[in-house]
Design a protein around this motif. Structure first.
Motif, short mmCIF file in Angstrom:
data_model
loop_
_atom_site.label_atom_id
_atom_site.label_comp_id
_atom_site.label_asym_id
_atom_site.label_seq_id
_atom_site.Cartn_x
_atom_site.Cartn_y
_atom_site.Cartn_z
N LYS A 1 -0.66 -3.16 15.23
CA LYS A 1 -1.15 -4.65 15.41
C LYS A 1 -2.04 -4.98 14.05
CE LYS A 1 -4.46 -5.11 19.03
NZ LYS A 1 -5.71 -4.69 18.95
N VAL A 2 -2.71 -3.94 13.75
CA VAL A 2 -3.55 -4.40 12.55
C VAL A 2 -2.97 -4.24 11.16
CG1 VAL A 2 -5.64 -3.13 11.25
CG2 VAL A 2 -5.66 -3.19 13.70
N PHE A 3 -1.92 -3.29 11.28
CA PHE A 3 -1.04 -3.29 10.10
C PHE A 3 -0.53 -4.87 9.71
CE2 PHE A 3 -0.77 1.27 9.99
CZ PHE A 3 -0.83 1.61 8.50
N LEU A 4 0.07 -5.33 11.07
CA LEU A 4 0.70 -6.61 11.16
C LEU A 4 -0.12 -7.79 10.81
CD1 LEU A 4 2.81 -6.25 14.37
CD2 LEU A 4 3.67 -6.44 12.05
N GLU A 5 -1.47 -7.75 11.42
CA GLU A 5 -2.46 -8.74 11.00
C GLU A 5 -2.88 -8.84 9.57
OE1 GLU A 5 -4.59 -8.19 15.23
OE2 GLU A 5 -5.67 -7.69 13.55
N LYS A 6 -3.20 -7.64 8.91
CA LYS A 6 -3.27 -7.49 7.59
C LYS A 6 -2.11 -7.92 6.52
CE LYS A 6 -7.43 -6.38 7.40
NZ LYS A 6 -8.43 -7.42 6.87
N ALA A 7 -0.77 -7.50 7.10
CA ALA A 7 0.41 -8.12 6.11
C ALA A 7 0.45 -9.53 6.27
CB ALA A 7 1.53 -7.47 6.95
N GLU A 8 0.35 -10.09 7.46
CA GLU A 8 0.07 -11.55 7.37
C GLU A 8 -0.79 -12.25 6.53
OE1 GLU A 8 1.47 -14.17 11.07
OE2 GLU A 8 0.72 -12.35 11.82
N GLU A 9 -1.88 -11.67 6.79
CA GLU A 9 -3.22 -12.31 5.86
C GLU A 9 -3.03 -11.94 4.28
OE1 GLU A 9 -7.95 -10.88 4.98
OE2 GLU A 9 -6.87 -10.30 6.85
N LEU A 10 -2.45 -10.71 3.65
CA LEU A 10 -2.57 -10.58 2.42
C LEU A 10 -1.07 -10.86 1.87
CD1 LEU A 10 -4.70 -7.29 2.88
CD2 LEU A 10 -5.21 -9.55 1.88
N ASP A 11 0.00 -10.50 2.43
CA ASP A 11 1.17 -10.54 2.13
C ASP A 11 1.71 -9.68 0.98
OD1 ASP A 11 3.91 -11.69 1.67
OD2 ASP A 11 3.38 -13.06 0.15
N PRO A 12 1.44 -8.18 1.57
CA PRO A 12 1.66 -7.30 0.23
C PRO A 12 2.95 -7.07 -0.04
CG PRO A 12 1.52 -6.35 2.41
CD PRO A 12 1.21 -7.88 2.72
#
Lengths: 340, 208
Positions: free
Chosen positions: B124-135
């Motif tokens: 879920k942290v990977f997902l949250e960060k991906a949503e935030e940063l759009d890597p």
């Protein structure tokens, strides 16, 4: 009473069939016993029972008391904190584990945070009866040779005592401190090994994965790992035979590994066992990943090549057996070793 | 080429004064960075040739990072984003982060905009960060056979959340091989930090 065949094999003596001893530890043993990994760590009875169950289920030739700290004391158990989706276990040594209710346990904090903490490090009483309870249970079952386990000082220092990255930096910037850490780890390992031997283990399986040439130079192995391994082996061999394992491509330190005085060397799957076997008994080295991806036919082929080396061989995996290894593959290894 | 030499030999004490001196003499931050990158490239080769091991490589990477910290305020942020935005982390229950940190440092040295989530990272942290940063790329590592399958869980988590499309997954760590990476649905596998830079650069080319 004749010795267990596996003890004969690691000393290079003739055995009727090739003993089989896959490196089955917490991940696979808890899975096939159907118990939670945290129960395996926290409950000495479940740890011993899971290891005995694996031995019975597969019919292999050893019982592996692999837990580095063996059993927990009542005090350590009382200190376990339930934090919802995981438990926190703090060993008397100071090392803290996170035990997820679903998933693999792992170290959360090392015993030492910085250099200054080393002065106050105290080695716990490794002879504490409760610590030796799992070994006692494994011995009482009389199901085969029980092997104790030591994570050697170099690896112990860089996993249990100190943050690995900081340890590796210290190797280059503050070698005296790195050596002091390894010395402290040596004290722990020595006492732990002696306690395991006193509790009745039939042999010792020693491992030094962090000292692998895949991680540090052969020079570092020679100066900071090997001297302590040698001292431990010389101590333990007064009572029991010793197997020594280093992960990865150990071609550049194989002579040094032989010079440690170990009775038998356990080799990673990337190593060719044949030339080493000409000099010393060997243990290994079916690729663990193949126990997951391949079928029994391929596992028999790989195992047979090892069995064909002849006397002084223990058929095993090159490293720890993955939790999802196919049981039929491990059974095939056992059958191949036993000539079935 | 003193700066390059210090990076190669892991001169953590010497790097800052040398960079300060270079800047005073009028060298640009980009020019100094290029010299450090050259040093790291050589470190990668020394590692491949087994002349350097993990401790030596770590020391060089940390030296590079000390230099980079000084230069960062002087470098153009847009350029890093142009090369690619990356999040990396080790899956939940995996605490082996030395290789991961090396990958992060090598990528940063190569100009990527990098977010290192560290070790023991829940899906879920990977997902949250991906949503935030759009890597552009997500790098996931697992060292142990017990945690390798968690990587599949991360990729599946992205699929379920509708965040998989338009980004690449690179996996690494001792638990992996090309075959296993393929099997769990990753786009690429990188066996070490030097290789990771090549793989990430190649993926960014495909994206363009």
């Amino acid at each position: 009473m004749p010795e267990h065949p596996i003890l004969e094999a690691i000393r290079g003596r003739e055995t009727e069939t090739v003993p089989v001893a896959p490196l089955i530890t917490l991940p696979h043993a808890s899975r096939i016993a159907g118990i939670h990994t945290y129960e395996y760590v926290l409950d000495p009875g479940k740890y011993a029972e899971a290891q005995l169950h694996a031995r019975r289920f597969y019919g292999y030739d050893w019982v592996f008391a692999h837990q580095i700290f063996q059993g927990l004391t009542s005090e350590e158990r009382r200190g376990v904190e339930d934090r919802g989706d995981h438990f926190i276990l703090r060993l008397e040594l100071g090392t803290t584990f996170k035990l997820p209710k679903k998933g693999a346990p792992h170290i959360a904090e090392r015993a030492l945070k910085d250099k200054e903490d080393l002065a106050s490090l105290e080695i716990p009483d490794m002879f504490h009866a409760e610590r030796m309870r799992p070994i006692q249970l494994m011995k009482e079952a009389e199901e085969g040779a029980v092997f104790g386990n030591i994570r050697c000082p170099f690896t112990f220092a860089s996993t249990f005592l100190y943050e690995p990255e900081d340890f590796y930096i210290a190797l280059k910037k503050d070698e005296d401190f790195a050596r002091e850490l390894v010395e402290a780890a040596y004290e722990y390992c020595l006492q732990s090994g002696q306690a395991q031997i006193e509790a009745g283990v039939d042999a010792m399986f020693m491992e030094d994965p962090s000292a692998s040439p895949d991680v540090v130079s052969p020079e570092t192995f020679r100066s900071l790992a090997m001297p302590y391994v040698k001292r431990l082996i010389s101590e333990f061999r007064k009572k029991v035979p010793v197997v020594f394992h280093v992960c990865g491509d150990t071609g550049s330190i194989i002579e040094d590994m032989m010079a440690t005085g170990a009775d038998c060397l356990s080799l990673d799957q990337c190593m060719d066992m044949a030339p080493v076997h000409e000099r010393i008994p060997v243990w290994g080295n079916v690729e663990p990943r193949k126990l997951v991806s391949e079928g029994p036919e391929e596992i028999r082929r790989l195992s047979q090549r090892i069995v064909d080396l002849g006397r002084g061989v223990v058929l095993s995996s090159g490293c720890v057996v993955p939790p999802i290894a196919k049981p039929e593959n491990i059974k095939e290894m056992v059958k191949t070793g036993h000539g079935d | 080429m003193e700066i390059k030499e210090e990076v190669i030999k892991g001169g953590m004490e010497a790097i800052r004064p040398l960079i300060e001196e270079g800047l005073k003499k009028g060298r640009t931050a980009e020019d100094i960075l290029a010299e450090m990158i050259e040093g790291m490239h050589e470190v990668g080769e020394l590692f491949e040739r087994k002349e350097y091991y993990v401790p030596e490589t770590l020391l060089s990477a940390h030296t590079m990072m000390l230099g980079l910290e000084m230069l960062r305020p002087l470098l153009s942020v847009e350029k890093a984003a142009e090369r690619g935005r990356v999040i990396v982390g080790a899956v939940e229950s995996d605490i082996h982060d030395i290789g991961l940190n090396l990958v992060a440092m090598f990528l940063e040295a190569a100009g990527f905009e990098i977010y290192n989530l560290g070790r023991d990272v829940p899906t879920k942290v990977f997902l949250e960060k991906a949503e935030e940063l759009d890597p552009d790329v997500v790098g996931v590592s697992a060292m142990m056979s017990t945690t390798a399958l968690k990587v599949r869980e991360v990729i599946e988590g992205f699929e379920k959340a509708g965040l998989r499309d338009g980004r690449f997954f690179v996996v690494g760590g001792a638990a992996f091989s090309e075959e296993l990476a393929d099997e769990i649905g990753a786009d690429a596998y990188a066996q070490d930090a030097k290789k990771a830079v090549e793989v990430f650069q190649e993926l960014m080319k495909r994206r363009k």
